[in-house]
Write an enzyme that holds these catalytic residues in place. Sequence first.
Site, PDB file in Angstrom:
ATOM      1  N   ARG A 132      80.394  70.034  69.114  1.00  0.00           N
ATOM      2  CA  ARG A 132      79.348  69.075  68.755  1.00  0.00           C
ATOM      3  C   ARG A 132      79.891  68.146  67.683  1.00  0.00           C
ATOM      4  O   ARG A 132      80.474  68.605  66.690  1.00  0.00           O
ATOM      5  CB  ARG A 132      78.117  69.813  68.231  1.00  0.00           C
ATOM      6  CG  ARG A 132      77.033  68.831  67.797  1.00  0.00           C
ATOM      7  CD  ARG A 132      75.763  69.517  67.420  1.00  0.00           C
ATOM      8  NE  ARG A 132      75.867  70.191  66.142  1.00  0.00           N
ATOM      9  CZ  ARG A 132      74.905  70.953  65.641  1.00  0.00           C
ATOM     10  NH1 ARG A 132      73.802  71.158  66.342  1.00  0.00           N
ATOM     11  NH2 ARG A 132      75.044  71.535  64.471  1.00  0.00           N
TER      12      ARG A 132
ATOM     13  N   ARG B  54      79.635  73.995  65.525  1.00  0.00           N
ATOM     14  CA  ARG B  54      78.983  73.116  64.549  1.00  0.00           C
ATOM     15  C   ARG B  54      80.064  72.543  63.634  1.00  0.00           C
ATOM     16  O   ARG B  54      80.383  73.125  62.597  1.00  0.00           O
ATOM     17  CB  ARG B  54      77.979  73.907  63.710  1.00  0.00           C
ATOM     18  CG  ARG B  54      76.754  74.379  64.463  1.00  0.00           C
ATOM     19  CD  ARG B  54      75.826  75.118  63.525  1.00  0.00           C
ATOM     20  NE  ARG B  54      74.468  75.226  64.023  1.00  0.00           N
ATOM     21  CZ  ARG B  54      73.983  76.291  64.668  1.00  0.00           C
ATOM     22  NH1 ARG B  54      74.742  77.339  64.881  1.00  0.00           N
ATOM     23  NH2 ARG B  54      72.742  76.299  65.089  1.00  0.00           N
TER      24      ARG B  54
ATOM     25  N   ASN C   9      66.087  74.838  67.547  1.00  0.00           N
ATOM     26  CA  ASN C   9      65.808  74.905  66.103  1.00  0.00           C
ATOM     27  C   ASN C   9      65.157  73.609  65.638  1.00  0.00           C
ATOM     28  O   ASN C   9      64.144  73.614  64.945  1.00  0.00           O
ATOM     29  CB  ASN C   9      67.095  75.138  65.303  1.00  0.00           C
ATOM     30  CG  ASN C   9      67.830  76.374  65.753  1.00  0.00           C
ATOM     31  OD1 ASN C   9      67.260  77.219  66.422  1.00  0.00           O
ATOM     32  ND2 ASN C   9      69.100  76.478  65.403  1.00  0.00           N
ATOM     33  N   ASP C  10      65.760  72.495  66.019  1.00  0.00           N
ATOM     34  CA  ASP C  10      65.172  71.207  65.644  1.00  0.00           C
ATOM     35  C   ASP C  10      64.004  70.853  66.556  1.00  0.00           C
ATOM     36  O   ASP C  10      62.981  70.352  66.083  1.00  0.00           O
ATOM     37  CB  ASP C  10      66.237  70.100  65.710  1.00  0.00           C
ATOM     38  CG  ASP C  10      67.037  70.031  64.423  1.00  0.00           C
ATOM     39  OD1 ASP C  10      66.417  70.102  63.348  1.00  0.00           O
ATOM     40  OD2 ASP C  10      68.274  69.948  64.489  1.00  0.00           O
TER      41      ASP C  10
ATOM     42  N   CYS D  29      71.402  76.091  72.897  1.00  0.00           N
ATOM     43  CA  CYS D  29      72.225  76.610  71.808  1.00  0.00           C
ATOM     44  C   CYS D  29      71.417  76.854  70.539  1.00  0.00           C
ATOM     45  O   CYS D  29      71.953  77.227  69.513  1.00  0.00           O
ATOM     46  CB  CYS D  29      73.410  75.696  71.531  1.00  0.00           C
ATOM     47  SG  CYS D  29      72.919  74.031  71.113  1.00  0.00           S
TER      48      CYS D  29
ATOM     49  N   GLU E  96      67.168  67.892  71.421  1.00  0.00           N
ATOM     50  CA  GLU E  96      66.552  68.571  70.269  1.00  0.00           C
ATOM     51  C   GLU E  96      65.517  67.690  69.600  1.00  0.00           C
ATOM     52  O   GLU E  96      65.052  67.994  68.506  1.00  0.00           O
ATOM     53  CB  GLU E  96      67.622  69.031  69.272  1.00  0.00           C
ATOM     54  CG  GLU E  96      68.534  67.946  68.763  1.00  0.00           C
ATOM     55  CD  GLU E  96      69.581  68.466  67.787  1.00  0.00           C
ATOM     56  OE1 GLU E  96      69.417  69.557  67.219  1.00  0.00           O
ATOM     57  OE2 GLU E  96      70.578  67.752  67.593  1.00  0.00           O
TER      58      GLU E  96
ATOM     59  N   HIS F 268      72.315  77.537  57.217  1.00  0.00           N
ATOM     60  CA  HIS F 268      73.715  77.852  57.495  1.00  0.00           C
ATOM     61  C   HIS F 268      74.147  79.222  57.008  1.00  0.00           C
ATOM     62  O   HIS F 268      74.960  79.885  57.632  1.00  0.00           O
ATOM     63  CB  HIS F 268      74.599  76.727  56.981  1.00  0.00           C
ATOM     64  CG  HIS F 268      74.479  75.537  57.877  1.00  0.00           C
ATOM     65  ND1 HIS F 268      73.643  74.504  57.586  1.00  0.00           N
ATOM     66  CD2 HIS F 268      74.984  75.310  59.090  1.00  0.00           C
ATOM     67  CE1 HIS F 268      73.672  73.654  58.586  1.00  0.00           C
ATOM     68  NE2 HIS F 268      74.473  74.110  59.511  1.00  0.00           N
TER      69      HIS F 268
HETATM   70  C1  PEP Z   1      69.263  73.203  67.051  1.00  0.00           C
HETATM   71  O1  PEP Z   1      68.691  72.296  66.434  1.00  0.00           O
HETATM   72  O2  PEP Z   1      68.676  73.994  67.818  1.00  0.00           O
HETATM   73  C2  PEP Z   1      70.711  73.420  66.885  1.00  0.00           C
HETATM   74  C3  PEP Z   1      71.363  74.286  67.641  1.00  0.00           C
HETATM   75  O3  PEP Z   1      71.347  72.718  65.913  1.00  0.00           O
HETATM   76  P1  PEP Z   1      71.322  73.098  64.348  1.00  0.00           P
HETATM   77  O4  PEP Z   1      70.672  74.448  64.213  1.00  0.00           O
HETATM   78  O5  PEP Z   1      72.741  73.084  63.918  1.00  0.00           O
HETATM   79  O6  PEP Z   1      70.518  71.986  63.794  1.00  0.00           O
HETATM   80 MG    MG Z   2      69.867  70.715  65.495  1.00  0.00          MG
END
Ligand code: PEP
Ligand code: MG
Length: 538
Positions: free
Chosen positions: A329, A293, A450-451, A498, A427, A186
């Site tokens: 989200r 977020r 990302n996940d 995203c 994700e 974050h």
């Molecule tokens: C992701 O997982 O790609 C995502 C956008 O969510 P976060 O980074 O908040 O987990």
């Molecule tokens: Mg995520």
Amino acid sequence: MLKGTGVSDGCGIGTAVVIKEEALDYSAVIYTSADEEKARLNAAVNTFCKKTENIAAALEKNAGEKEAAILHGHIEMIHDPFMVSQMQEQIDAGAVAEAAVETVCNTFMEMFAGVQDELTRQRVSDIRDIRDDMLRILLGIRSVDLGAVPPGSVLVARDFTPSMTGRLKKENVQAIVAEVGGMTSHSAILARAMGIPAVLSVPSATQAIRDGDSLIVDGFTGEILTDPDAQTVAGYRARQAQWDQEKEALLSFCRLPTVTANGVQKAVYGNIGRPEDVQSVVQNGGEGIGLFRTEFLFMDRASEPSEEEQFEAYSTVAKAMNGREVIIRTLDIGGDKEIPYLSIEKEENPFLGHRAIRYCLDHQELFKRQLRAILRASAYGNLKIMLPLVTSAQEIEAARQLIDTCKQELQNAGVAVRAVPVGIMVETPAAALISDELAGMADFFSIGTNDLTGYVMAVDRGNAAVAGLYDIMQPPVLRAIEMTIKNAKKAGIPVGMCGEGAADERLIPKLLEWGLDEFSVSASSILRTRKIISEQNA
Ligand code: PEP
Ligand code: MG
């Protein structure tokens, strides 16, 4: 030279301001007499009030009226006759001033934490701030006011929480350095949203760097140079100027629509974590918000934001985007996003645990407060709801049912509610693998790379030993993305991305080839992403 992970582009050249988490330890303080301790307490209260008054005045000038009001509240609280008399009683019973402050504040915190009323519960974090500030004053520990660091500062801390970053003035901050965090943490997301160069995961940074050191922070390579010579500084200044020029050149893309080289219309949206982040998305020509977020609203505080507070945040964003799409989200907590007051059980494998949609479906009252706030805010703009970490059709069904119930309840109460599309984040490998089925139940997809990258590759993104495998360009990750986009296209629903992959130069050509519609990236990457898209064929 120190080395970490460069997570926010640009070079910062400036003077270190090291934020140390000092232990508020008063075990060495010796009790002399009650009069003496009371005099110390009174002096500390006076200092506290003066200091708080000054910060409140500065905040008021900078249009932070709400925050200023909170600080005025702190001054009132420390003068509360009951609180003062309790502290004095503690001193009469033999406590040093520090112990009196700590014991009484802790008692108040416990008392407030157990109360039903939301506003009273929120007082807990106020009292914690007062307690820690008073202890620092009594112990003579200098604390850094992030809102008041001088221009040219490079902030160095173990970690930056959203509330810390929320306070800082970005024009005074050259760069950010932290001991923990990575590309998708974050603090990185916030640094990019504010356009501040940042290097994270720098081991022992707060020890290796001293207050006042002159520093160069390279947000591209992750390198940090201490006490550089004039020639090195000149070299980096030239690089910085070139980077500024590149950014300047990108400005021509601000007013342009997002179109590929062969004339296919696409969209670049921005990711935000707080309502105030909307400004930089708009300034950078974002065509919508592809990811709000909302967990940021829940972090760094002592209790859950009320439905009203959430409504305020969501409607502010809806209004600011002036009819353009805003994808909100729902709460994505658990994993690395801890919220102490929600008392999520300690888990062996938090990333595979009771998080995001799973937690929300098991805490329906909490989930309903958020859904109601979003539905009410829908009257003020073009909102969509997005569910995180979906792995099954049942989760979408259950969430949709709950949304319908909330809608019905609001309409029965005479509240205007628009039709709000409900989409999901893809994700998890599970969602990607059944994306053909899920596409029939969701109004849109947004791919969270990302996940997805971590789960597909079975890689903990914080573990340096396996970091090489955490790569979006790994064939299995690409296959999951391609499959998801194609299934969305087949079902005729819009599909966006995203995760950080949406701004990745290596991936964008493939995303265009597969037909991705919307690229949601951090504000500072919007123009670069639009430029890359404009150079490729779809
Ligand atoms: C992701 O997982 O790609 C995502 C956008 O969510 P976060 O980074 O908040 O987990
Ligand atoms: Mg995520």
